[in-house]
Design a protein around this motif. Structure first.
Motif, mmCIF file in Angstrom:
data_model
loop_
_atom_site.group_PDB
_atom_site.id
_atom_site.type_symbol
_atom_site.label_atom_id
_atom_site.label_comp_id
_atom_site.label_asym_id
_atom_site.label_seq_id
_atom_site.Cartn_x
_atom_site.Cartn_y
_atom_site.Cartn_z
ATOM 1 N N ARG A 1 0.784 -1.245 0.074
ATOM 2 C CA ARG A 1 -0.083 -0.034 0.022
ATOM 3 C C ARG A 1 0.772 1.322 0.024
ATOM 4 O O ARG A 1 0.379 2.284 -0.655
ATOM 5 N N LEU A 2 2.073 1.235 0.759
ATOM 6 C CA LEU A 2 2.888 2.349 0.869
ATOM 7 C C LEU A 2 3.536 2.491 -0.594
ATOM 8 O O LEU A 2 3.657 3.613 -1.110
ATOM 9 N N LEU A 3 4.040 1.475 -1.575
ATOM 10 C CA LEU A 3 4.394 1.469 -2.652
ATOM 11 C C LEU A 3 3.604 1.812 -3.747
ATOM 12 O O LEU A 3 3.956 2.623 -4.748
ATOM 13 N N ALA A 4 2.505 1.361 -3.869
ATOM 14 C CA ALA A 4 1.384 1.686 -4.806
ATOM 15 C C ALA A 4 1.453 3.191 -5.237
ATOM 16 O O ALA A 4 1.107 3.947 -4.326
ATOM 17 N N GLY A 5 1.367 3.293 -6.550
ATOM 18 C CA GLY A 5 1.087 4.610 -7.157
ATOM 19 C C GLY A 5 2.257 5.708 -6.637
ATOM 20 O O GLY A 5 2.175 6.878 -6.939
ATOM 21 N N THR A 6 3.679 5.041 -6.406
ATOM 22 C CA THR A 6 4.724 6.035 -5.928
ATOM 23 C C THR A 6 6.026 5.579 -6.977
ATOM 24 O O THR A 6 6.005 4.564 -7.426
ATOM 25 N N THR A 7 6.942 6.431 -6.652
ATOM 26 C CA THR A 7 8.372 5.872 -7.018
ATOM 27 C C THR A 7 9.010 5.892 -5.790
ATOM 28 O O THR A 7 9.095 6.513 -5.123
ATOM 29 N N HIS A 8 9.898 4.819 -6.006
ATOM 30 C CA HIS A 8 10.512 4.348 -4.637
ATOM 31 C C HIS A 8 11.960 4.295 -5.100
ATOM 32 O O HIS A 8 12.297 3.999 -6.380
ATOM 33 N N GLN A 9 13.010 3.919 -4.336
ATOM 34 C CA GLN A 9 14.142 3.648 -4.375
ATOM 35 C C GLN A 9 14.566 2.197 -3.935
ATOM 36 O O GLN A 9 14.209 1.754 -2.790
ATOM 37 N N VAL A 10 15.219 1.312 -4.840
ATOM 38 C CA VAL A 10 16.052 0.158 -4.347
ATOM 39 C C VAL A 10 17.443 0.421 -4.099
ATOM 40 O O VAL A 10 18.014 0.580 -5.103
ATOM 41 N N ILE A 11 18.065 0.128 -2.997
ATOM 42 C CA ILE A 11 19.370 0.503 -2.838
ATOM 43 C C ILE A 11 19.887 -0.947 -2.343
ATOM 44 O O ILE A 11 19.482 -1.692 -1.388
ATOM 45 N N THR A 12 21.070 -1.372 -2.957
ATOM 46 C CA THR A 12 21.743 -2.256 -2.521
ATOM 47 C C THR A 12 23.284 -2.222 -2.193
ATOM 48 O O THR A 12 24.040 -1.375 -3.130
ATOM 49 N N GLY A 13 23.590 -2.381 -1.110
ATOM 50 C CA GLY A 13 25.095 -2.394 -0.830
ATOM 51 C C GLY A 13 25.955 -3.656 -0.910
ATOM 52 O O GLY A 13 25.143 -4.666 -0.826
ATOM 53 N N VAL A 14 26.992 -3.503 -1.711
ATOM 54 C CA VAL A 14 27.918 -4.629 -1.795
ATOM 55 C C VAL A 14 29.150 -4.432 -1.164
ATOM 56 O O VAL A 14 29.697 -3.116 -1.298
ATOM 57 N N ALA A 15 29.860 -5.315 -0.738
ATOM 58 C CA ALA A 15 31.153 -5.377 -0.270
ATOM 59 C C ALA A 15 32.085 -6.598 -0.532
ATOM 60 O O ALA A 15 31.392 -7.557 -0.636
ATOM 61 N N ILE A 16 33.242 -6.345 -0.817
ATOM 62 C CA ILE A 16 34.224 -7.222 -0.984
ATOM 63 C C ILE A 16 35.501 -7.202 -0.100
ATOM 64 O O ILE A 16 35.939 -6.323 0.032
ATOM 65 N N GLU B 1 24.523 0.613 -5.001
ATOM 66 C CA GLU B 1 23.943 0.957 -6.178
ATOM 67 C C GLU B 1 22.244 1.515 -5.878
ATOM 68 O O GLU B 1 21.588 0.638 -5.202
ATOM 69 N N VAL B 2 21.707 2.599 -6.838
ATOM 70 C CA VAL B 2 20.352 3.086 -6.502
ATOM 71 C C VAL B 2 19.565 3.091 -7.781
ATOM 72 O O VAL B 2 20.001 3.120 -8.683
ATOM 73 N N THR B 3 18.459 2.283 -7.541
ATOM 74 C CA THR B 3 17.620 2.068 -8.791
ATOM 75 C C THR B 3 16.272 2.784 -8.420
ATOM 76 O O THR B 3 15.669 2.310 -7.275
ATOM 77 N N GLU B 4 15.604 3.693 -9.077
ATOM 78 C CA GLU B 4 14.375 4.100 -9.075
ATOM 79 C C GLU B 4 13.474 3.410 -9.578
ATOM 80 O O GLU B 4 13.406 2.976 -10.774
ATOM 81 N N VAL B 5 12.308 2.871 -8.835
ATOM 82 C CA VAL B 5 11.166 1.913 -9.545
ATOM 83 C C VAL B 5 9.923 2.584 -9.232
ATOM 84 O O VAL B 5 9.416 3.056 -8.180
ATOM 85 N N GLU B 6 9.147 2.774 -10.326
ATOM 86 C CA GLU B 6 7.810 3.329 -10.385
ATOM 87 C C GLU B 6 6.695 2.123 -10.003
ATOM 88 O O GLU B 6 6.909 1.212 -10.836
ATOM 89 N N PHE B 7 6.109 2.255 -9.258
ATOM 90 C CA PHE B 7 5.080 1.405 -8.802
ATOM 91 C C PHE B 7 3.523 1.948 -9.418
ATOM 92 O O PHE B 7 3.335 2.978 -9.191
ATOM 93 N N SER B 8 2.692 0.853 -10.307
ATOM 94 C CA SER B 8 1.394 1.501 -10.547
ATOM 95 C C SER B 8 0.456 1.538 -9.383
ATOM 96 O O SER B 8 0.796 0.950 -8.312
ATOM 97 N N SER B 9 -0.673 2.124 -9.470
ATOM 98 C CA SER B 9 -1.609 2.142 -8.344
ATOM 99 C C SER B 9 -2.134 0.819 -8.164
ATOM 100 O O SER B 9 -2.159 -0.033 -9.186
ATOM 101 N N MET B 10 -2.703 0.146 -7.035
ATOM 102 C CA MET B 10 -3.095 -1.224 -6.749
ATOM 103 C C MET B 10 -4.174 -0.918 -5.978
ATOM 104 O O MET B 10 -4.126 -0.314 -4.893
#
Length: 184
Positions: free
Chosen positions: A90-105, A117-126
């Motif tokens: 319900r929070l994500l529906a109809g919004t654009t949010h970020q997915v952030i992944t941290g990686v370490a070696i 790495e940051v990716t913007e994700v658009e979610f449709s209304s639900m």
């Protein structure tokens, strides 16, 4: 790889890497007012370091740690139950949010390499019915933000800006570049 994620395992195999999976049991509680990017980078590094520390013969050991979170006004980790999954959707529906992944070696031959790495994700209304139907599939469980872009949630995601594989759970190009840098 310091992760039990089947998606990360599949992604690393997809780019031809040979590795073993070993999980790290660390506290994943965000620090007070911790920035989401700093949070996932810290967890990725702690996971990799924890696995690295368990091995006596570390001279050639390379450990990759990763952590992914979804940010929509707040950090959304994995849902604890179906009600929590529905709340997140319900929070994500109809919004654009970020997915952030941290990686370490972590290796014996160099200081830890840590990135995000940051990716913007658009979610449709639900609708509530769509959310309930999706949650009933079980797919949201065990996934940051309660969805899998590579699964049934794909029909609710009209566009992204950034690395698709980051949203699945591991930014492959970033990881490959970090591993290549180790070879220099």
């Amino acid at each position: 790889m310091a992760s039990a994620s089947p998606r990360r395992k599949d992604l690393l195999e997809q780019i031809g890497l040979t590795f073993e999976v070993e999980t790290a049991d660390i506290d994943e509680t965000p620090h007070l007012a911790e920035d989401p990017t700093a949070y996932v980078k810290r967890l990725a590094e702690h996971k990799a370091a924890a696995v690295f520390a368990r091995h006596a013969n570390r001279s050639r050991l390379v450990v990759l740690g990763a952590d992914t979170t979804v940010v929509c006004g707040q950090i959304l980790g994995k849902p604890v139950d179906e009600a929590d999954a529905a709340r997140m959707l319900r929070l994500l529906a109809g919004t654009t949010h970020q997915v952030i992944t941290g990686v370490a070696i972590v290796t014996a031959s160099a200081p830890p390499m840590v990135a995000a790495e940051v990716t913007e994700v658009e979610f449709s209304s639900m609708t509530d019915a769509q959310i309930a139907a999706y949650v009933s599939t079980g797919e949201p469980m065990g996934k940051a933000g309660a969805y899998a872009i590579q699964g049934r949630a794909a029909k609710f995601i009209p566009r992204i800006s950034g690395d698709y594989f980051n949203v699945v759970g591991l930014p492959l190009a970033r990881v490959a570049a970090m591993l290549a840098e180790l070879q220099r």
